[in-house]
Design a protein around this motif. Structure first.
Motif, PDB file in Angstrom:
ATOM      1  N   THR A  57       0.856  -1.189   0.000  1.00 11.77           N
ATOM      2  CA  THR A  57       0.000   0.000   0.000  1.00 11.77           C
ATOM      3  C   THR A  57       0.889   1.235   0.000  1.00 11.77           C
ATOM      4  O   THR A  57       2.115   1.142   0.037  1.00 11.77           O
ATOM      5  N   ASN A  87      -4.683  -2.034  -3.307  1.00  4.24           N
ATOM      6  CA  ASN A  87      -4.636  -2.603  -1.954  1.00  4.24           C
ATOM      7  C   ASN A  87      -5.134  -1.609  -0.911  1.00  4.24           C
ATOM      8  O   ASN A  87      -5.795  -2.000   0.057  1.00  4.24           O
ATOM      9  N   ALA A  90      -8.996  -1.596  -0.457  1.00  3.75           N
ATOM     10  CA  ALA A  90      -9.651  -2.825   0.000  1.00  3.75           C
ATOM     11  C   ALA A  90     -10.148  -2.657   1.439  1.00  3.75           C
ATOM     12  O   ALA A  90      -9.533  -1.961   2.259  1.00  3.75           O
ATOM     13  N   ILE A  91     -11.261  -3.283   1.708  1.00  2.00           N
ATOM     14  CA  ILE A  91     -11.842  -3.263   3.056  1.00  2.00           C
ATOM     15  C   ILE A  91     -11.614  -4.632   3.681  1.00  2.00           C
ATOM     16  O   ILE A  91     -11.914  -5.667   3.068  1.00  2.00           O
ATOM     17  N   LYS A  92     -11.067  -4.629   4.882  1.00  2.00           N
ATOM     18  CA  LYS A  92     -10.816  -5.878   5.607  1.00  2.00           C
ATOM     19  C   LYS A  92     -11.285  -5.710   7.040  1.00  2.00           C
ATOM     20  O   LYS A  92     -10.971  -4.707   7.686  1.00  2.00           O
ATOM     21  N   TYR A  96     -11.226   0.212   5.854  1.00  2.00           N
ATOM     22  CA  TYR A  96     -10.295   0.383   4.741  1.00  2.00           C
ATOM     23  C   TYR A  96      -8.887   0.019   5.205  1.00  2.00           C
ATOM     24  O   TYR A  96      -8.486   0.360   6.323  1.00  2.00           O
ATOM     25  N   ILE A  97      -8.120  -0.602   4.325  1.00  2.00           N
ATOM     26  CA  ILE A  97      -6.711  -0.827   4.645  1.00  2.00           C
ATOM     27  C   ILE A  97      -5.999   0.525   4.721  1.00  2.00           C
ATOM     28  O   ILE A  97      -5.210   0.776   5.633  1.00  2.00           O
ATOM     29  N   VAL A 137     -16.268 -10.559  -0.450  1.00  2.00           N
ATOM     30  CA  VAL A 137     -15.094 -10.860   0.367  1.00  2.00           C
ATOM     31  C   VAL A 137     -14.402 -12.079  -0.237  1.00  2.00           C
ATOM     32  O   VAL A 137     -14.991 -13.147  -0.354  1.00  2.00           O
ATOM     33  N   SER A 140      -8.609 -13.846   0.708  1.00  2.00           N
ATOM     34  CA  SER A 140      -7.665 -13.082   1.539  1.00  2.00           C
ATOM     35  C   SER A 140      -8.373 -12.287   2.632  1.00  2.00           C
ATOM     36  O   SER A 140      -7.719 -11.659   3.470  1.00  2.00           O
ATOM     37  N   LYS A 142     -10.248  -9.739   1.901  1.00  2.00           N
ATOM     38  CA  LYS A 142     -10.404  -8.371   1.393  1.00  2.00           C
ATOM     39  C   LYS A 142     -11.668  -8.239   0.549  1.00  2.00           C
ATOM     40  O   LYS A 142     -12.038  -9.149  -0.179  1.00  2.00           O
ATOM     41  N   ARG A 144     -13.379  -5.550  -2.274  1.00  3.51           N
ATOM     42  CA  ARG A 144     -13.153  -4.382  -3.139  1.00  3.51           C
ATOM     43  C   ARG A 144     -14.429  -4.087  -3.916  1.00  3.51           C
ATOM     44  O   ARG A 144     -15.179  -5.004  -4.238  1.00  3.51           O
TER      45      ARG A 144
END
Length: 209
Positions: A57, A87, A90-92, A96-97, A137, A140, A142, A144
């Motif tokens: 990132t 990256n 991406a939401i994890k 948000y990352i 999802v 990984s 993640k 998007r």
């Protein structure tokens, strides 16, 4: 006297060329093209460095960018390509990352680092994602969405305008045919997608050959 110019490509796995077992990705295609032109005796020598790291990132970029730039500073000139966002957006685990405002701040700092070494700085758009993983999802963890891709690309466009930088729009080049130009994971291009990206970028590097 012929000049030697360095081209530094900072980015994630799409810069690195992941999922392209044929050509090695768009940056590697450019590397071979520049080398071929040099061996043909045309103009200056352009040496390209693929500095893409999978999963990186803008947070990771800022940690290494000053060192990478200083290590590859060419007296005759440098080109800097900054290709991030896939990256970051991406939401994890519900977050948000790298949030949009932080992404904007990080890109601005990266541009300032680049300006210390180069007048030729290119911001590279984030690619669209395939329909099958839009809002899903994945393994990984993640998630998007194409909505977020548009938001983060707008941030890149705005920074490019504010700083009189060039913006390379791979997003629209891939968009209409994304389902056949992206690999099985829905994020990375396949060899056809990378080939189209290289076709767009070749006229850019030709200015320095």
């Amino acid at each position: 006297m012929k000049k030697i110019v360095y081209g530094l490509f900072f980015g994630d796995s799409i810069t690195y060329g992941e999922y392209d077992g044929v050509f090695g990705g768009w940056v590697d295609i450019l590397k071979r093209y520049a080398l071929q032109k040099f061996h043909e005796g045309n103009g200056d020598e352009l040496i390209l460095f693929n500095l893409g790291i999978g999963g990186e990132t803008t947070e990771g970029l800022l940690k290494r960018m000053p060192v990478e730039l200083a290590a590859r500073n060419c007296a005759d000139g440098n080109l800097v390509f900054i290709s991030y966002g896939a990256n970051d957006l991406a939401i994890k685990d519900g977050a948000y990352i790298v949030e949009p405002e932080k992404f904007k701040e990080n890109i601005k700092i990266a541009v300032q680092h680049a300006k210390q070494f180069s007048k030729d700085i290119y911001l590279v758009s984030i690619l669209p994602i395939a329909q099958k993983i839009d809002g899903v999802v994945v393994g990984s963890g993640k998630l998007r969405t194409n909505e977020e891709v548009i938001v983060y690309n707008q941030i890149l466009k705005d920074i490019a305008v504010e700083n009189s930088l060039s913006y390379i729009d791979f997003y629209n080049a891939i968009l209409d045919d994304k389902e056949i130009l992206l690999s099985e994971d829905g994020v990375h291009p396949n060899e056809k997608g990378y080939g189209i990206m290289a076709e767009i970028a070749i006229p850019i590097i030709e200015k320095y050959l």
